[in-house]
Design an enzyme around this catalytic site. Structure first.
Site, short mmCIF file in Angstrom:
data_model
loop_
_atom_site.label_atom_id
_atom_site.label_comp_id
_atom_site.label_asym_id
_atom_site.label_seq_id
_atom_site.Cartn_x
_atom_site.Cartn_y
_atom_site.Cartn_z
N PRO A 46 69.48 -53.39 17.82
CG PRO A 46 71.40 -52.79 18.85
CD PRO A 46 70.87 -53.42 17.70
CG ASP A 200 32.55 -20.82 -6.42
OD1 ASP A 200 31.57 -20.75 -7.79
OD2 ASP A 200 32.33 -21.54 -5.62
CE LYS A 222 31.61 -11.85 -15.22
NZ LYS A 222 32.76 -11.37 -15.94
N GLY A 253 36.21 -21.93 -3.77
CA GLY A 253 37.26 -21.52 -3.04
C GLY A 253 37.14 -22.20 -1.67
N GLY A 254 38.24 -22.45 -0.99
CA GLY A 254 38.30 -23.09 0.42
C GLY A 254 38.26 -24.45 0.18
#
Length: 410
Positions: A46, A200, A222, A253-254
Site C-alpha cells: 500500500p 605522468d 623523462k 593526473g586528474g
C-alpha cells in the site's frame, strides 16, 4: 528439518515474474539488483519509500498499491517477503511453498526457502557470500567477507589472474588529484593488471610503489626528444608497447580530458589500430578546492563555475580564453596551470570589470600530505604568490565562494 548447508545458485531472472511484498527499506535495497537482473518485478504494497516510488514512476517495476492477497505469488519464479505484517508474511510464505516459489523472508530467515547472499561485483564477476546454515547466521560477518574479497579484487591486493588470453591494448586512466585513494576503482584494478605503466609527474605516484616487480614503469616526464616532442614520444611509446602484446596503462593526473591531452593519445592509438579504454578521473578543478574547504558553487553565492587553463598569459596570441567575458561573469573562476601567469591574469580580470577585492585562493599540492592553501585578492595575488613562494601544481579559485567555508590558509 535436519540442518543442512544452503545450496548456492545463481538465478537467471530475465523476463521472469518476481514478486516483492512490502515497499520499505528492504525492498529499496533489493529492488535495484532485481531490476538489473532483468526480472519482471511486481511490487505489492500500500505504501513505498520515495526511492521505490520513483522506480515505479520510471516504469522499472509494476506497483500494486494494496496489501498482500492470496494468489499474488501465482506464476512467480521468486518472491521477496518484506512487509511489516507478520500474518501477511506467514500467509505469503505458505502460498510460496504451495506454488514451489523460492521465497526470501526478511523477518524470519528460518521460515524462508531461500536466502539473499551478501553480494558485490568486480570486473564482470559477482561475489556472493552465504552463511552455510540458519544456525549462527551473522549478516555483518558475511558482508565483511564480501567487502574484503571485492575490495581486494578491485585494488589488486587479491590477485586473480586471467587464464584466457587478454586483448592487448591501452587504458587511459585518470588518476585523480594526487591522493592515491581518489583514483577510481576501475583505474586501480587496471593498474594492478598492467604490464607497462606510462605515468605522468602529476599522477598518484604512491600507487606505483604497489605495482608488482615485473611491471615496467616509464616516467612520461623523462621520455626523450625534448619538450615540444614529448607528446609524440609518449604516443609512440604507448603504441610500441601495445603492439608487443602488452597491457599498457597510461596513468595521468586528474581527468585525461581536462587539459590532459588525453584525446591526442586516443587519436594516435586509433590511427595505429590499438584498442583504448578511457577511465575518467576526478578532476583537480573541483576536488582540490573541495579538499581545501571551497565549494565551486554555493546557493546564493555562485550559480556557475568556469574552468580555464592559465598556462599562457591573457595577452599571449596563443591564448584561446576570452578573458574579458570571464571578467564579466559573477560565478566562480577556477584556473589550472596558472601560478606563474596569475599576475597578468589578475590585471586582465580587473581591467575588464572584476573587483580588485575579489577573493582568491591558491591550493598547492591539493589532496596530498603537502597541501596548503594561500588566500589573497585579485589586487594582492601576484605579490602573495611571490611572498608565499607558491609553486605548481596549484589550483587557483577566484570568486566569493572562497570565503564561504572556514579559512584554512597556511
Amino acid at each position: 528439518m535436519a540442518e543442512h548447508p544452503a545450496y548456492p545458485v545463481g538465478l537467471r531472472l530475465t523476463g521472469r515474474r518476481v514478486v516483492v511484498l512490502g515497499g520499505g527499506q528492504v525492498a529499496q535495497r533489493r529492488l535495484p539488483a532485481l531490476v538489473a537482473a532483468g526480472a519482471d518485478v511486481v511490487l505489492v504494497s500500500p505504501e513505498a519509500t520515495p526511492s521505490v516510488e520513483a522506480m515505479a514512476d520510471a516504469g522499472e517495476i509494476t506497483w500494486a498499491r494494496r496489501p498482500y492477497q492470496d494468489g499474488d505469488l501465482a506464476d512467480a519464479w521468486y518472491a521477496l517477503i518484506a512487509t511489516s505484517d507478520p500474518d501477511a508474511n506467514a500467509r505469503a510464505s505458505a502460498e510460496a511453498e504451495r506454488h514451489r516459489v523460492w521465497c526470501v523472508r526478511s523477518d524470519d530467515a528460518d521460515a524462508a526457502t531461500a536466502w539473499t547472499p551478501a553480494t558485490g561485483h568486480s570486473e564482470g564477476v559477482t561475489v556472493a557470500v552465504l552463511t552455510t546454515s540458519a544456525r549462527g547466521r551473522d549478516p555483518r560477518h558475511t558482508a565483511a567477507i564480501r567487502d574484503a574479497v571485492v575490495e581486494g579484487l578491485r585494488d589488486g591486493t587479491l590477485v586473480a589472474p586471467h587464464h584466457r588470453t587478454r586483448t592487448p591494448g591501452v587504458a587511459l586512466v585518470g588518476g585523480g588529484p594526487g591522493d592515491p585513494d581518489l583514483i577510481t576503482v576501475r583505474g586501480r584494478r587496471l593498474l594492478a593488471e598492467a604490464d607497462v605503466v606510462i605515468a605522468d609527474r602529476l599522477g598518484p605516484r604512491d600507487l606505483l610503489a604497489e605495482l608488482p616487480p615485473h611491471v615496467e614503469v616509464i616516467d612520461a616526464a623523462k621520455i626523450p626528444y625534448g619538450r615540444y616532442m614529448a607528446q609524440e614520444a609518449i604516443n609512440n611509446a604507448l603504441i610500441e608497447h601495445a603492439k608487443q602484446g602488452k597491457s599498457v596503462v597510461r596513468l595521468k593526473g586528474g581527468d585525461p580530458f581536462v587539459f590532459g591531452r588525453g584525446m591526442e593519445e586516443v587519436q594516435a592509438l586509433a590511427e595505429a589500430g590499438i584498442p583504448c579504454t578511457v577511465v575518467p578521473g576526478i578532476s583537480s578543478s573541483i576536488s582540490v578546492p573541495g579538499a581545501a574547504g571551497i565549494p565551486v558553487t554555493h546557493r546564493g553565492v555562485a550559480h556557475e563555475f568556469t574552468v580555464v587553463s592559465g598556462h599562457v598569459a591573457p595577452d599571449d596570441e596563443r591564448s584561446l580564453v576570452d578573458w574579458p567575458s570571464l571578467a564579466r561573469l559573477t560565478g566562480t573562476l577556477v584556473i589550472l596551470m596558472g601560478v606563474d601567469k596569475i599576475g597578468r591574469i589578475a590585471e586582465t580580470l580587473i581591467a575588464h570589470g572584476r573587483s580588485p577585492d575579489t577573493p582568491v585562493a591558491l591550493v598547492q599540492e591539493g589532496t596530498t600530505a603537502a597541501q596548503r592553501r594561500v588566500d589573497a585578492t585579485l589586487a594582492t595575488v601576484a605579490e602573495t604568490v611571490r611572498a608565499e613562494d607558491v609553486k605548481p601544481p596549484a589550483v587557483i579559485v577566484v570568486g566569493a565562494v572562497v570565503t564561504v567555508g572556514p579559512a584554512t590558509a597556511g
